[in-house]
Design an enzyme around this catalytic site. Structure first.
Site, mmCIF file in Angstrom:
data_model
loop_
_atom_site.group_PDB
_atom_site.id
_atom_site.type_symbol
_atom_site.label_atom_id
_atom_site.label_comp_id
_atom_site.label_asym_id
_atom_site.label_seq_id
_atom_site.Cartn_x
_atom_site.Cartn_y
_atom_site.Cartn_z
ATOM 1 N N LYS A 237 0.608 -1.087 0.154
ATOM 2 C CA LYS A 237 0.001 0.151 -0.459
ATOM 3 C C LYS A 237 0.973 0.924 0.206
ATOM 4 O O LYS A 237 1.998 1.554 1.250
ATOM 5 C CB LYS A 237 -1.049 -0.275 0.824
ATOM 6 C CG LYS A 237 -1.837 1.056 1.546
ATOM 7 C CD LYS A 237 -2.319 1.324 2.128
ATOM 8 C CE LYS A 237 -2.783 2.771 3.241
ATOM 9 N NZ LYS A 237 -3.742 2.714 4.473
ATOM 10 N N ASP A 242 -2.149 10.115 3.877
ATOM 11 C CA ASP A 242 -4.024 9.706 4.106
ATOM 12 C C ASP A 242 -4.430 11.002 4.797
ATOM 13 O O ASP A 242 -4.074 11.136 6.217
ATOM 14 C CB ASP A 242 -3.364 8.582 4.624
ATOM 15 C CG ASP A 242 -4.887 8.465 5.145
ATOM 16 O OD1 ASP A 242 -6.073 8.884 4.040
ATOM 17 O OD2 ASP A 242 -5.850 7.137 5.695
ATOM 18 N N LYS A 249 -9.805 12.340 8.699
ATOM 19 C CA LYS A 249 -9.553 12.329 9.571
ATOM 20 C C LYS A 249 -9.782 13.315 11.206
ATOM 21 O O LYS A 249 -9.335 14.474 10.654
ATOM 22 C CB LYS A 249 -7.680 11.657 9.688
ATOM 23 C CG LYS A 249 -7.615 10.947 8.373
ATOM 24 C CD LYS A 249 -6.558 10.124 8.863
ATOM 25 C CE LYS A 249 -6.106 8.823 7.871
ATOM 26 N NZ LYS A 249 -5.814 7.799 8.401
ATOM 27 N N ARG A 323 -7.761 -0.319 1.667
ATOM 28 C CA ARG A 323 -7.896 -1.863 0.783
ATOM 29 C C ARG A 323 -8.789 -1.207 -0.713
ATOM 30 O O ARG A 323 -8.592 -2.492 -1.464
ATOM 31 C CB ARG A 323 -8.698 -2.222 1.366
ATOM 32 C CG ARG A 323 -10.189 -1.607 1.380
ATOM 33 C CD ARG A 323 -11.178 -1.577 2.790
ATOM 34 N NE ARG A 323 -10.381 -0.978 3.768
ATOM 35 C CZ ARG A 323 -11.150 -1.293 5.551
ATOM 36 N NH1 ARG A 323 -11.781 -1.975 5.085
ATOM 37 N NH2 ARG A 323 -10.445 -0.796 5.618
#
Length: 476
Positions: A237, A242, A249, A323
């Protein structure tokens, strides 16, 4: 003093040096280091305790004690100015001593004083380490340990560097530079247009919010006697930052998400070591690379995407993006290259950090044999793994949306449902005689240590690198 000598020492053994310092009633704990100056003249000597009961330890437990003793001594010497050359008594375990010494020597910083940073991306010439490390007894095991540790340090650097320095494009350039001159390696950098042609829509769905071009990096190492032998495949990954996307977040500690490409960093670094060691395997390593940001075109919660393998995926939470990039990459690797084993590595779920902390990386696998191989490799290198359940009974949590799969199954068993999601994209694991062994390694907990260890400073770890190298070495 420009030279130093490091000696792992059993406190029960006779030693005039050790006896010359106050000892107390109990044997010194593992890693307790005593520095002696001018014994012999113009040399620094560091004795590091192997702790009580060392003579009774065997196997992997003994190796870890050697690592702790050597690492602690290197850290102690590192704090002393003027040392330029360090010799290590590596006779107890050359490989473990080399690993610990080179991991302990590493310290990441971009501070410009008191000395320039070795990691400054604008350097015209590389700055060497503060001192050189060498064994008093040369051996192939020491040399192999150096490769293991230096490769892990490559992963640590990629993970530590901020996202404005390690973009997807910069990641690929650094990797190409690291592999320059290594035999039997081909590197391919795929762009978004290529991914679009391949139908990698779940991967591309994560790229929509960022202005940074996404990349898919492929490294092909041909080390087997026959170039046609089925390869091992690694998939990592590669989210270079992110934010969570639209499902943003919390701001606290978000800067740690510069390390969300830790899976990519780990598999690339392991591949680098495998190629340097000329291990007799064929290996395909694939890393999908992008940022996950909440731009005006970003994927929204509730969007449904058709993946490369034809399955539809509902994006319930854009912060479960890892994912999504892995799904297409795993399907591509398993269907295109027909490996006999595929291992993906990812900082995938906060649930794994809650479950195992920073001591063990979680492993989900369809193969008992592959689990046993990873377990042994992890114990040998103290890069430890713990097997987690991969059970279809968790399925209703991700099968109950308006698509074939939902990219999150809620808080319960979050790492288990994430692994089950990835399983749906692995070709070759079905039936009574599967053609592929697959394992998913979740390093979300082990990506960082929050307190120093005897041979690691606080920060990004590069975990799973040594375990992966050892796993491949054991395939011989």
């Amino acid at each position: 003093m420009s030279t130093a000598r490091i000696i792992p020492h059993d406190p029960k053994a006779t030693s005039e040096l050790w006896a010359s310092a106050p000892t107390g009633e109990k044997p010194a704990k593992v890693g307790t280091t005593r520095i002696f100056y001018n014994i012999p003249p113009k040399q620094l000597t560091a004795l590091s305790s192997l702790g009580d009961g060392f003579e009774k330890k065997t196997g992997t437990a003994k190796r870890e004690v050697v690592r702790k003793a050597v690492g602690s001594a290197v850290k102690a010497v590192k704090a002393i100015d003027g040392v330029k050359d360090v010799k290590i008594d590596a006779s107890l375990d050359p490989h473990a001593a080399a690993v610990a010494a080179h991991l302990a020597q590493y310290s990441f910083t971009l501070k410009t004083s008191p000395t320039p940073s070795r990691f400054d991306p604008n350097l015209k010439e590389p700055i060497p380490e503060k001192f050189t490390l060498s064994p008093e007894q040369s051996s192939e095991e020491w040399d192999r340990g150096v490769v293991y540790a230096e490769s892990q340090n490559v992963a640590r650097t990629l993970m530590e560097l901020p996202a404005n320095i390690v973009t997807p494009t910069a990641f690929t350039e650094r990797v190409k530079s690291a592999f320059a001159g290594i035999d039997n390696v081909e590197i391919f950098v795929r762009d978004e247009a290529w991914a679009e042609e391949k139908g990698m829509r779940t991967f591309l769905s994560v790229t929509h919010g960022t202005a940074e071009p996404a990349k898919l990096l492929e490294i092909h190492y041909k080390g087997a006697p026959s170039k046609d032998d089925a390869p091992v495949a690694f998939v990592g990954k590669g989210i270079t930052f992110d934010s969570g996307g639209i499902s943003l977040k919390p701001s606290a500690a978000m800067k740690l998400m510069r390390g969300d490409m830790g899976g990519a960093a780990s598999v690339v670094a392991a591949t680098l070591a495998i190629a340097k060691l000329k291990l007799p395997v064929n290996l395909i390593t694939i890393t999908p690379l992008t940022e996950n940001l909440p731009g005006p075109s970003a994927t929204k919660p509730g969007d449904i995407i058709c993946a490369m393998n034809g399955k539809t995926v509902e994006v319930d939470n854009t912060d479960a993006e890892g994912r999504l990039v892995l799904a297409d990459a795993i399907y591509y690797a398993s269907s295109e290259y027909k490996p006999h084993t595929l291992i993906d590595v990812a900082t995938l779920t906060g649930a794994m950090d809650i479950a195992l902390g920073d001591l063990y990386s979680g492993v989900f696998t369809t193969s008992d044999k592959l689990w046993d191989q990873l377990r042994v490799a992890g114990e040998t290198e103290f890069d430890r793994f713990w097997r987690m359940p991969l059970d279809e009974d968790y399925g209703p949590q991700i099968y109950s949306s308006n698509a074939d799969l939902c990219n999150t199954g809620g808080r319960p068993a979050g790492s288990c449902t994430a692994a089950l999601f990835l399983k749906a994209f692995v070709e070759g694991i079905d039936g009574d005689e599967p053609s592929l062994k697959w394992a998913h390694i979740d390093i979300a907990g082990t990506m960082e240590v929050t307190r120093p260890t005897p041979y690691l400073e606080k920060g990004m770890t590069g975990r799973s690198v040594r375990g992966l190298i050892e796993y491949v070495r054991n395939l011989q």
